[in-house]
Scaffold this motif. Structure first.
Motif, PDB file in Angstrom:
ATOM      1  N   TYR A   1      -5.467  -0.400  -1.400  1.00  0.00           N
ATOM      2  CA  TYR A   1      -6.651   0.453  -1.229  1.00  0.00           C
ATOM      3  C   TYR A   1      -7.896  -0.396  -0.984  1.00  0.00           C
ATOM      4  O   TYR A   1      -8.723  -0.080  -0.119  1.00  0.00           O
ATOM      5  N   CYS A   2      -8.018  -1.476  -1.747  1.00  0.00           N
ATOM      6  CA  CYS A   2      -9.178  -2.366  -1.598  1.00  0.00           C
ATOM      7  C   CYS A   2      -9.243  -2.955  -0.186  1.00  0.00           C
ATOM      8  O   CYS A   2     -10.326  -3.025   0.419  1.00  0.00           O
ATOM      9  N   LYS A   3      -8.103  -3.346   0.343  1.00  0.00           N
ATOM     10  CA  LYS A   3      -8.046  -3.932   1.699  1.00  0.00           C
ATOM     11  C   LYS A   3      -8.486  -2.914   2.747  1.00  0.00           C
ATOM     12  O   LYS A   3      -9.249  -3.229   3.660  1.00  0.00           O
ATOM     13  N   VAL A   4      -7.999  -1.661   2.599  1.00  0.00           N
ATOM     14  CA  VAL A   4      -8.361  -0.602   3.554  1.00  0.00           C
ATOM     15  C   VAL A   4      -9.859  -0.316   3.473  1.00  0.00           C
ATOM     16  O   VAL A   4     -10.540  -0.171   4.506  1.00  0.00           O
ATOM     17  N   LEU A   5     -10.405  -0.245   2.258  1.00  0.00           N
ATOM     18  CA  LEU A   5     -11.839   0.021   2.079  1.00  0.00           C
ATOM     19  C   LEU A   5     -12.687  -1.117   2.635  1.00  0.00           C
ATOM     20  O   LEU A   5     -13.743  -0.890   3.235  1.00  0.00           O
ATOM     21  N   ASP A   6     -12.223  -2.361   2.452  1.00  0.00           N
ATOM     22  CA  ASP A   6     -12.942  -3.535   2.992  1.00  0.00           C
ATOM     23  C   ASP A   6     -13.022  -3.488   4.518  1.00  0.00           C
ATOM     24  O   ASP A   6     -14.004  -3.929   5.107  1.00  0.00           O
TER      25      ASP A   6
ATOM     26  N   LYS B   1      -2.375   0.243 -18.289  1.00  0.00           N
ATOM     27  CA  LYS B   1      -3.114   1.281 -17.566  1.00  0.00           C
ATOM     28  C   LYS B   1      -2.194   2.213 -16.764  1.00  0.00           C
ATOM     29  O   LYS B   1      -2.375   3.422 -16.742  1.00  0.00           O
ATOM     30  N   SER B   2      -1.197   1.662 -16.088  1.00  0.00           N
ATOM     31  CA  SER B   2      -0.366   2.444 -15.163  1.00  0.00           C
ATOM     32  C   SER B   2       0.500   3.490 -15.856  1.00  0.00           C
ATOM     33  O   SER B   2       0.866   4.485 -15.246  1.00  0.00           O
ATOM     34  N   TYR B   3       0.833   3.271 -17.131  1.00  0.00           N
ATOM     35  CA  TYR B   3       1.709   4.241 -17.803  1.00  0.00           C
ATOM     36  C   TYR B   3       1.077   4.849 -19.064  1.00  0.00           C
ATOM     37  O   TYR B   3       1.751   5.517 -19.830  1.00  0.00           O
TER      38      TYR B   3
ATOM     39  N   ARG C   1      12.646  -2.670 -14.468  1.00  0.00           N
ATOM     40  CA  ARG C   1      12.581  -3.809 -15.389  1.00  0.00           C
ATOM     41  C   ARG C   1      11.556  -4.833 -14.882  1.00  0.00           C
ATOM     42  O   ARG C   1      11.112  -4.759 -13.737  1.00  0.00           O
ATOM     43  N   ALA C   2      11.237  -5.775 -15.734  1.00  0.00           N
ATOM     44  CA  ALA C   2      10.290  -6.866 -15.417  1.00  0.00           C
ATOM     45  C   ALA C   2       8.924  -6.306 -15.005  1.00  0.00           C
ATOM     46  O   ALA C   2       8.294  -6.797 -14.066  1.00  0.00           O
ATOM     47  N   HIS C   3       8.452  -5.241 -15.700  1.00  0.00           N
ATOM     48  CA  HIS C   3       7.115  -4.653 -15.491  1.00  0.00           C
ATOM     49  C   HIS C   3       6.883  -4.203 -14.045  1.00  0.00           C
ATOM     50  O   HIS C   3       5.773  -4.314 -13.517  1.00  0.00           O
ATOM     51  N   LEU C   4       7.938  -3.682 -13.400  1.00  0.00           N
ATOM     52  CA  LEU C   4       7.810  -3.283 -11.985  1.00  0.00           C
ATOM     53  C   LEU C   4       6.823  -2.129 -11.809  1.00  0.00           C
ATOM     54  O   LEU C   4       6.059  -2.109 -10.842  1.00  0.00           O
ATOM     55  N   TRP C   5       6.808  -1.161 -12.751  1.00  0.00           N
ATOM     56  CA  TRP C   5       5.888  -0.020 -12.652  1.00  0.00           C
ATOM     57  C   TRP C   5       4.436  -0.505 -12.601  1.00  0.00           C
ATOM     58  O   TRP C   5       3.644  -0.075 -11.768  1.00  0.00           O
ATOM     59  N   GLN C   6       4.130  -1.462 -13.473  1.00  0.00           N
ATOM     60  CA  GLN C   6       2.781  -2.050 -13.540  1.00  0.00           C
ATOM     61  C   GLN C   6       2.449  -2.792 -12.240  1.00  0.00           C
ATOM     62  O   GLN C   6       1.343  -2.660 -11.699  1.00  0.00           O
ATOM     63  N   LYS C   7       3.427  -3.530 -11.727  1.00  0.00           N
ATOM     64  CA  LYS C   7       3.212  -4.314 -10.487  1.00  0.00           C
ATOM     65  C   LYS C   7       2.980  -3.393  -9.288  1.00  0.00           C
ATOM     66  O   LYS C   7       2.180  -3.712  -8.404  1.00  0.00           O
ATOM     67  N   ILE C   8       3.709  -2.263  -9.252  1.00  0.00           N
ATOM     68  CA  ILE C   8       3.518  -1.291  -8.158  1.00  0.00           C
ATOM     69  C   ILE C   8       2.091  -0.745  -8.195  1.00  0.00           C
ATOM     70  O   ILE C   8       1.417  -0.639  -7.173  1.00  0.00           O
ATOM     71  N   HIS C   9       1.628  -0.406  -9.411  1.00  0.00           N
ATOM     72  CA  HIS C   9       0.262   0.117  -9.595  1.00  0.00           C
ATOM     73  C   HIS C   9      -0.763  -0.895  -9.084  1.00  0.00           C
ATOM     74  O   HIS C   9      -1.701  -0.540  -8.344  1.00  0.00           O
TER      75      HIS C   9
END
Length: 273
Positions: free
Chosen positions: A226-231, A251-253, A211-219
Motif C-alpha cells: 500500500y505504501c509503495k502504491v501511495l508513494d 497487530k494482525s490478529y 507457521r513461522a508467523h506467516l499471518w503477521q508477515k502477510i499483514h
C-alpha cells in the motif's frame, strides 16, 4: 436414484429392440462386404442386455468360451467372506448395466452448478484460472513416493490421514461456520482465523500453513505494498508524505483493538464527499 436407473421391464423391451436393430445392421454390412464398426452403432451404445459395447472388447473372443461364469459368481460367496451385492452380473460379460451420469448432472445442477459449489471451497484461494482439470482428491507426488516404501505403522497411519486432511481443508469455508458446526468460537494461535467447535484435522492444517508467523508477515507485506502504491500517486492524491507506522507483532490478529498502519499527511485540506 430410481428416477435415474432404468426399470428392468423397460430394460428388457429396449434390449430386444437394440439387438434386433444390431442384427439388421450387421446383415446389411455383410451384404456390402464390410465389417460393422463403432461409428455404425453410436445410437445403440450403452444399450441392451448385455450391452452392445461388449462386442468391442479386447477379450471378446475368449469371453465367448467362458461358460458357466454366472453360476461360478454365485458359488463365490462360499469362498469369500466379503459380500458381493452384484454377484449376478459381470461388467466384462454384461457391460455396465447402470449409469449415474444423469444423476451426477442433476445433483450438480440442483446445487447451483459447479461455480456455485466452488464458492464453498478454497478454489478462489488457489488462483487457478479454471476449475477444469483441478482434482483435489488425486494423490500428490509425495504420497505416491512413500506409498510403496517400508514404513512404520505410525508413518503409514500418518500417510493415510493426508486425503482426509486435504478434504477438510478444501471444504473448510463451509465446514468451519457457526451455523454448520456448533461449538465455541476459538481463535487460532498467531492467526486471525476463528474456528467454530473442535475440528482437530482442520486446526492442524491451518496451523501448519500459517507457521513461522506467516499471518503477521502477510499483514506487513500488504502494508508495504500500500505504501509503495501511495508513494507512486502522491501528486494525484494530494499527499505530502506517507508515514508507515511501526507495526506491533500482534497487530494482525488482535481483534479487540487496533491502530493505524499508515498515516498520510496532505498537501492541503482534502475535500470529503
Amino acid at each position: 436414484l430410481n428416477r435415474f436407473i432404468c426399470d428392468w421391464s423397460l430394460e428388457i423391451k429396449s434390449s430386444q429392440k437394440v439387438w434386433a436393430e444390431y442384427l439388421k445392421r450387421r446383415i446389411q454390412k455383410k451384404l456390402e462386404n464390410k465389417l460393422i464398426s463403432i461409428e455404425n452403432l453410436e445410437d445403440l451404445w450403452d444399450k441392451g442386455v448385455p450391452r452392445i459395447n461388449t462386442l468391442f472388447q479386447k477379450d471378446r473372443n475368449t469371453l465367448a468360451f467362458d461358460h458357466g461364469w454366472r453360476v461360478r459368481l454365485e458359488f463365490k460367496k462360499y469362498q469369500q467372506v466379503k459380500n458381493n451385492p452384484f454377484w449376478w452380473t459381470n461388467p466384462r460379460h454384461d457391460g455396465k448395466l447402470w449409469d449415474l451420469k444423469k444423476y451426477r448432472t442433476a445433483v450438480i445442477r440442483n446445487n447451483g452448478g459447479v461455480e456455485n459449489i466452488l464458492e464453498h471451497t478454497l478454489f478462489k484461494g488457489t488462483y487457478f484460472p479454471s476449475w477444469e482439470g483441478l482434482f483435489w482428491e488425486k494423490n500428490s507426488g509425495f504420497e505416491e513416493f512413500f506409498y510403496n516404501k517400508k514404513l512404520t505403522n505410525a508413518q503409514r497411519s500418518g500417510l493415510n490421514q493426508i486425503p482426509n486432511r486435504r478434504f477438510t481443508l478444501w471444504w473448510s469455508p463451509t465446514i468451519n461456520r457457526g451455523n454448520v458446526y456448533i461449538g465455541f468460537q476459538v481463535q487460532l494461535d498467531l492467526t486471525g482465523i476463528f474456528m467454530h467447535g473442535k475440528i482437530p484435522t482442520l486446526k492442524i492444517s491451518l496451523i501448519q500453513i500459517f507457521r513461522a508467523h506467516l499471518w503477521q508477515k502477510i499483514h506487513e507485506s500488504v502494508c508495504i505494498s500500500y505504501c509503495k502504491v501511495l508513494d507512486q500517486n502522491l501528486d494525484s492524491l494530494l499527499i505530502h508524505t506517507v508515514q508507515k507506522e511501526q507495526i506491533h507483532p500482534r497487530k494482525s490478529y488482535k481483534m479487540n483493538s487496533s491502530c493505524a498502519d499508515i498515516v498520510l499527511f496532505s498537501k492541503k485540506k482534502w475535500e470529503l464527499p
